[in-house]
Design a protein around this motif. Structure first.
Motif, PDB file in Angstrom:
ATOM      1  N   HIS A 199      17.877 -18.760 -12.562  1.00 22.33           N
ATOM      2  CA  HIS A 199      19.241 -19.035 -12.107  1.00 22.33           C
ATOM      3  C   HIS A 199      19.558 -20.529 -12.192  1.00 22.33           C
ATOM      4  O   HIS A 199      18.673 -21.374 -12.018  1.00 22.33           O
ATOM      5  CB  HIS A 199      19.405 -18.565 -10.666  1.00 22.33           C
ATOM      6  N   PRO A 200      20.830 -20.869 -12.459  1.00 20.59           N
ATOM      7  CA  PRO A 200      21.193 -22.289 -12.594  1.00 20.59           C
ATOM      8  C   PRO A 200      21.229 -23.049 -11.270  1.00 20.59           C
ATOM      9  O   PRO A 200      21.270 -24.271 -11.262  1.00 20.59           O
ATOM     10  CB  PRO A 200      22.596 -22.223 -13.230  1.00 20.59           C
ATOM     11  N   HIS A 201      21.221 -22.305 -10.164  1.00 13.12           N
ATOM     12  CA  HIS A 201      21.273 -22.967  -8.859  1.00 13.12           C
ATOM     13  C   HIS A 201      20.912 -21.977  -7.755  1.00 13.12           C
ATOM     14  O   HIS A 201      20.942 -20.755  -7.964  1.00 13.12           O
ATOM     15  CB  HIS A 201      22.670 -23.545  -8.602  1.00 13.12           C
ATOM     16  N   LEU A 236      29.650 -31.836   1.613  1.00 11.19           N
ATOM     17  CA  LEU A 236      30.904 -31.643   0.893  1.00 11.19           C
ATOM     18  C   LEU A 236      31.747 -30.566   1.575  1.00 11.19           C
ATOM     19  O   LEU A 236      31.236 -29.529   1.969  1.00 11.19           O
ATOM     20  CB  LEU A 236      30.624 -31.202  -0.548  1.00 11.19           C
ATOM     21  N   PHE A 237      33.031 -30.856   1.738  1.00  8.73           N
ATOM     22  CA  PHE A 237      33.960 -29.832   2.208  1.00  8.73           C
ATOM     23  C   PHE A 237      35.368 -30.173   1.745  1.00  8.73           C
ATOM     24  O   PHE A 237      35.677 -31.321   1.413  1.00  8.73           O
ATOM     25  CB  PHE A 237      33.900 -29.657   3.732  1.00  8.73           C
ATOM     26  N   ILE A 277      30.331 -29.431  -5.689  1.00  8.77           N
ATOM     27  CA  ILE A 277      28.939 -29.056  -5.424  1.00  8.77           C
ATOM     28  C   ILE A 277      28.107 -29.160  -6.703  1.00  8.77           C
ATOM     29  O   ILE A 277      26.974 -29.657  -6.691  1.00  8.77           O
ATOM     30  CB  ILE A 277      28.881 -27.627  -4.838  1.00  8.77           C
ATOM     31  N   LYS A 278      28.658 -28.706  -7.820  1.00 15.23           N
ATOM     32  CA  LYS A 278      27.961 -28.777  -9.100  1.00 15.23           C
ATOM     33  C   LYS A 278      27.593 -30.219  -9.437  1.00 15.23           C
ATOM     34  O   LYS A 278      26.450 -30.511  -9.829  1.00 15.23           O
ATOM     35  CB  LYS A 278      28.848 -28.182 -10.198  1.00 15.23           C
ATOM     36  N   LYS A 279      28.553 -31.128  -9.253  1.00 13.26           N
ATOM     37  CA  LYS A 279      28.300 -32.534  -9.577  1.00 13.26           C
ATOM     38  C   LYS A 279      27.338 -33.177  -8.578  1.00 13.26           C
ATOM     39  O   LYS A 279      26.443 -33.930  -8.965  1.00 13.26           O
ATOM     40  CB  LYS A 279      29.626 -33.297  -9.587  1.00 13.26           C
ATOM     41  N   LYS A 322      25.569 -25.549 -14.266  1.00 14.16           N
ATOM     42  CA  LYS A 322      26.804 -24.768 -14.202  1.00 14.16           C
ATOM     43  C   LYS A 322      26.801 -24.003 -12.880  1.00 14.16           C
ATOM     44  O   LYS A 322      25.812 -24.011 -12.143  1.00 14.16           O
ATOM     45  CB  LYS A 322      26.907 -23.792 -15.374  1.00 14.16           C
ATOM     46  N   ILE A 323      27.924 -23.366 -12.578  1.00 11.36           N
ATOM     47  CA  ILE A 323      28.038 -22.534 -11.374  1.00 11.36           C
ATOM     48  C   ILE A 323      28.122 -21.072 -11.781  1.00 11.36           C
ATOM     49  O   ILE A 323      28.978 -20.680 -12.581  1.00 11.36           O
ATOM     50  CB  ILE A 323      29.277 -22.912 -10.534  1.00 11.36           C
ATOM     51  N   ASP A 324      27.206 -20.283 -11.253  1.00  8.73           N
ATOM     52  CA  ASP A 324      27.227 -18.833 -11.436  1.00  8.73           C
ATOM     53  C   ASP A 324      27.959 -18.232 -10.232  1.00  8.73           C
ATOM     54  O   ASP A 324      27.446 -18.213  -9.120  1.00  8.73           O
ATOM     55  CB  ASP A 324      25.793 -18.307 -11.509  1.00  8.73           C
TER      56      ASP A 324
END
Length: 250
Positions: free
Chosen positions: A2-4, A148-149, A174-176, A182-184
Motif C-alpha cells: 500500500h502507498p500509505h 494537519l486540519f 497529508i500526502k505532501k 499517492k493517496i489510495d
C-alpha cells in the motif's frame, strides 16, 4: 504494497467534542423575553434546531451569513431588529458557553492515541474556526496527533462540507506532509455526525462513518447510507478490521 497507512479524518463537533455549551447557549436564549419570539413556533423548536439554524449561516462569509441567519430565524423572531440583536447575542453566548461547558467525549484522547499507535494517520476537517479547533486540541493534549486540519477559515478556497473539496484538500496536505507517493481513497475514512459529513465523504469517494454522539438521529443518517453507523468514536477500534481488511490490528 500500500502507498500509505490507513487514514482517518474526523469532524470535531459532535465527534470529538460534545458541544454541550452550544446546546446550553441555545436553551438559555430561548428563555429571553426581549427576543419577542413567536411562541407558537418556539414551542415546536428544540435547542438542536436553534443550533442548526444558527450554524447553517455561520459557515458562510459575513454578509451572506447574516442574510442566511436572518432568513432562518424570520418565523421564530418576526421583528427584524430583534432578530439582528438575537444573532449578535447568540454568537457571543455560544463562544462563552463553549469554553465553560463543552468538553471532549469520554475516552476520546485514549481512542485517538490508540489509533495513532497502530500507525493510522489522523486528520480533522471541521466547519468551525481554526483558532477554536487549535485551542481545543491543545487544551485536550491531542495537538500532536493532528499536525494537519482543515477549518472554515479556508472556505473561500475550499468551500465547506457537504462539498468534498475540504476533505480532498486535506488529503493533498497529508500526502505532501508525510511524503506519500499517492493517496489510495480506499484506505481513507471520514468520521462525522451530520448528513453533510456523510455526503462530503461519499462525494470525495472515501469511506463514511457516522456517529450517533452528535446532532443527528440514526434514521436521518441511515437514509444517506453511510458505510458504518457507530455510537461514538470509541467504537472505531472494533470496526478497524472491516474498514481496512488488508491490515492487521492486534
Amino acid at each position: 504494497m500500500h502507498p500509505h497507512p490507513p487514514i482517518l479524518l474526523f469532524d470535531v463537533d459532535g465527534v470529538l467534542l460534545d458541544s454541550r455549551g452550544h446546546f446550553l447557549a441555545a436553551l438559555d436564549s430561548m428563555h429571553d423575553r426581549f427576543t419577542n419570539w413567536n411562541y407558537e413556533i418556539l414551542a415546536r423548536t428544540t435547542s438542536v434546531d436553534i443550533i442548526r439554524m444558527f450554524e447553517s449561516g455561520a459557515k458562510k462569509r459575513s454578509i451572506p451569513s447574516l442574510a442566511t441567519m436572518l432568513k432562518n430565524f424570520k418565523e421564530l423572531i418576526p421583528n427584524r431588529f430583534r432578530r439582528l440583536v438575537y444573532i449578535a447575542m447568540m454568537g457571543r453566548k455560544i463562544d462563552k458557553y463553549d469554553w465553560q461547558f463543552s468538553d471532549f467525549f469520554p475516552g476520546t484522547e485514549e481512542t485517538l492515541r490508540y489509533l495513532r499507535s497502530k500507525g493510522i494517520i489522523l486528520g480533522a476537517a471541521s466547519n468551525s474556526h481554526r483558532d477554536r479547533i487549535a485551542k481545543w486540541f491543545k487544551l485536550k493534549n491531542v495537538d500532536d496527533l493532528f499536525p494537519l486540519f482543515i477549518s472554515r477559515d479556508v472556505r473561500k478556497t475550499y468551500g465547506v462540507k457537504p462539498s468534498p473539496v475540504p476533505l480532498l484538500a486535506l488529503l493533498v496536505k497529508i500526502k505532501k506532509y508525510y511524503h506519500f507517493p499517492k493517496i489510495d481513497r480506499n484506505r481513507v475514512a471520514f468520521i462525522g455526525d451530520l448528513i453533510t459529513d456523510v455526503q462530503a465523504a461519499q462525494r470525495a469517494k472515501i469511506k463514511s462513518i457516522a456517529v450517533l454522539s452528535g446532532h443527528s438521529a440514526r434514521g436521518e443518517l441511515e437514509f444517506h447510507n453511510p458505510d458504518y453507523i457507530i455510537p461514538d468514536i470509541n467504537s472505531i477500534p472494533q470496526i478497524l478490521p472491516k474498514l481496512f481488511p488488508d491490515d492487521k490490528f492486534e
